[in-house]
Design a protein around this motif. Structure first.
Motif, PDB file in Angstrom:
ATOM      1  N   ARG A 127       0.707  -1.232  -0.240  1.00 58.94           N
ATOM      2  CA  ARG A 127      -0.616   0.172  -0.057  1.00 58.94           C
ATOM      3  C   ARG A 127       1.538   1.734  -0.211  1.00 58.94           C
ATOM      4  N   TYR A 161       0.638   3.968  -1.755  1.00 57.21           N
ATOM      5  CA  TYR A 161      -0.099   5.473  -1.182  1.00 57.21           C
ATOM      6  C   TYR A 161       0.655   5.339   0.242  1.00 57.21           C
ATOM      7  N   TYR A 219      -6.370   6.637   2.270  1.00 57.14           N
ATOM      8  CA  TYR A 219      -7.367   5.948   1.887  1.00 57.14           C
ATOM      9  C   TYR A 219      -8.165   5.670   2.840  1.00 57.14           C
ATOM     10  N   TYR A 249     -10.090   1.728   4.521  1.00 58.45           N
ATOM     11  CA  TYR A 249      -9.280   0.407   4.890  1.00 58.45           C
ATOM     12  C   TYR A 249      -9.964  -0.131   5.708  1.00 58.45           C
ATOM     13  N   PRO A 256      -9.619   7.071  -1.702  1.00 58.17           N
ATOM     14  CA  PRO A 256      -9.781   5.234  -2.484  1.00 58.17           C
ATOM     15  C   PRO A 256     -10.229   4.573  -1.125  1.00 58.17           C
TER      16      PRO A 256
END
Length: 588
Positions: free
Chosen positions: A131, A135, A298, A300, A322
């Protein structure tokens, strides 16, 4: 290793280790099986299997039977009751994990040990490393909607709690999160608070207090994140009042939470006014998360399987942030990491880590062909199940049931999950979660899955959109109280829908099932018309409260998508809260 990692976490080194492991997945699997069997050779269970010290995969599969939790339950109970001799593992089991109980209606005991904590950290480190390539985050905090359940001692003195509680209470978890620059912004007293509503409120408050430092928003499941921001819609003004005055809402009554929050809550009218301005500027709360937390990279959490229905609402709150699906595992242990974080949650895949357990896969293609053949000929069904294949022997495009052997005493354990192999990362397979096997009961020759139910609900929910309404949550039941049996779908809707749209939705639910067995059974009336039951607002909250009352945690909760007869209390909650009922006329 952990102390070293706490000082210095090198994502590229973690990725290199993962690449090395997955290039030699077959060899690693053989070594892991050998290690598990050698460590546990004194266990009564393995002695009774007659392995006689053999640790190769062929001897293992021929001597040790495939099992479900039902077969192991009496042995796990003996461990929980304090049996003085090694039953499933060579070393004593010190902790018991409790499943949520949402699938089968009752909670399962599963053995847990330090090795499973370490494999959890390995999964976390691996997926974080991938990840972080896409990001990258700096030194910040995570708004993590995580909750610890009450732990209790079993008859034999073992500590029992949910899998997440066992992990969150470990020092390894805190060190790993700190090393990955995403420590939880909430104090431990909030995470382990006795009342999840008070903990949820304070998670939101902590997130707002540290809003500029929050880089990640996470929870175990997507459902928990959606519920948190649905709650925010109701309590945001009180949260702003708390921030403005520096005093905690009187609804928070837990002394340990009050003490912990007093250390971080100070009067900040400027921050309160900023949040008020942001909230008033939103249209129907679209982009709420983006506005509240300007530095979030993001969101998650587990977003596959039964979590997919919440993605639409989560995207609504997220705006342009995202959504990244978390890794693949269960109460029994982890299986794979998401090493392709840029894929949408609907397309998420999980690369199996070959050193965290020994994995086998039961091919479903052969089983389905045999079953269909028997159904067509109408003969008595006597199926010889296909032989499981090894981790590196699976085929791309095929579906399998997962079988796990781990370090905590599960041997050739059928997980009940159906996965599809969509490719390989080096020599380890990348899996897509499909559904739980045998979770949807059948009436005739119908074989609808959880995914089929979800697609049916999505199709019908489009009709509600014309009235600016949405399905808050849903579940189902097979009603065999009259002949022929029929499906019942329970819906909680966000507002008052017209009779016409609900009747249309009922017909759509019925006709949207594409399974050939269901369609043909409906046509010849071997299955009766589908029934849609509309529930009072807040019904699914009552179901959540029921499971939390049993000792489950909010972050562990999954709405049961099919409620069986064993789950009487949930059926009662559903039936007591029906406000309208509709019968399908889709098949005449």
């Amino acid at each position: 290793m952990l102390e070293k990692m706490e000082k210095e976490f090198d994502p590229e080194q973690v990725i290199k280790e993962f690449e090395d492991l997955t290039k030699n997945a077959k060899r690693v699997q053989t070594e892991i099986l050998s290690k598990i069997l050698k460590e546990n050779c004194e266990a009564e269970y393995l002695k009774n299997c007659g392995l006689d010290g053999k640790t190769d995969p062929e001897s293992y599969s021929s001597c040790v039977p495939l099992v479900t939790h039902k077969e192991l339950e009496p042995l796990i109970q003996q461990i929980a009751d304090g049996a003085p001799y090694p039953i499933l593992t060579g070393k004593p089991i010190t902790t018991i994990t409790l499943s949520s109980g949402t699938t089968q209606g009752k909670r399962k005991f599963v053995p847990f040990n330090d090795e499973l904590t370490e494999t959890t950290m390995q999964i976390y480190r691996t997926s974080f490393a991938f990840r972080n390539r896409e990001y990258p985050i700096g030194n910040g905090k995570a708004l993590s909607f995580i909750y610890g359940s009450k732990q209790f001692k079993t008859k034999g003195g073992l500590l029992a709690g949910t899998a997440t509680t066992n992990v969150y209470r470990s020092e390894q978890f805190k060190k790993t999160m700190k090393a990955m620059q995403t420590p939880c912004c909430s104090p431990d007293e909030v995470i382990f608070g006795p009342d999840f509503q008070q903990s949820l409120y304070c998670h939101l408050l902590c997130g707002l207090l540290f809003r500029d430092e929050i880089q990640v928003i996470s929870s175990t499941f997507a459902h928990s994140i959606v519920l948190s921001f649905r709650t925010f819609e109701l309590v945001w003004e009180q949260l702003c009042s708390d921030i403005k005055t520096g005093t905690l809402s009187p609804q928070i009554t837990c002394p340990t939470i009050i003490t912990a929050m007093a250390k971080i809550l100070k009067p900040n009218p400027e921050l309160a006014n900023t949040i008020i301005e942001k909230c008033l500027g939103l249209t129907n709360w679209y982009g709420l998360i983006e506005e509240l937390f300007p530095n979030v990279k993001y969101i998650y959490g587990i977003m596959t399987g039964s979590m997919e229905p919440y993605l639409k609402k989560l995207r609504h709150y997220a705006g342009g942030i995202p959504l990244l699906s978390a890794d693949y595992g269960s109460s029994e242990g982890w299986i794979g990491a998401n090493v392709n974080p840029t894929r949408t949650p609907e397309m998420a895949t999980f690369a199996v880590l070959p050193n965290i357990g020994y994995f086998e896969f039961i091919p479903l293609k052969e089983a389905n062909v045999a079953s269909q053949d028997h159904a067509e000929r109408g003969s008595e069904l006597v199926l010889l199940e296909p032989r499981p294949v090894g981790l590196t022997d699976v085929e791309v495009g095929e579906e399998y049931e997962v079988v796990v052997t781990n370090f905590a005493g599960l041997y050739r354990y059928r997980l009940g999950d159906v996965v599809k192999v969509v490719g390989f990362h080096n020599s380890t397979p990348e899996l897509q979660f499909v559904c739980r096997r045998n979770l949807m009961p059948t009436i005739n020759i119908d074989k609808n899955t959880e995914k089929d139910l979800q697609l049916s609900v999505e199709a019908a929910a489009k009709l509600l959109a014309s009235e600016k309404l949405e399905v808050v949550d849903f579940t189902s039941q097979v009603d065999l109280s009259s002949e022929p049996g029929h499906y019942v779908i329970f819906w909680e809707v966000s507002g008052e829908a017209s009779e016409e749209v609900l009747q249309e939705s009922c017909n759509c639910l019925d006709s949207a099932f594409v399974d050939a067995g269901y369609v043909s059974s409906r046509k010849v009336q071997a299955i009766g018309p589908l029934e849609l039951k509309v529930l009072k607002r807040g019904t699914f909250q009552k179901i959540l409260d029921h499971y939390v009352g049993l000792g489950s945690t909010l972050n562990q909760f999954k709405t049961p998508r099919c409620v069986g007869p064993a789950n009487q209390i949930v059926l009662q909650i559903l039936c007591n809260n029906v406000v309208k009922s509709y019968i399908s006329s889709a098949f005449g």
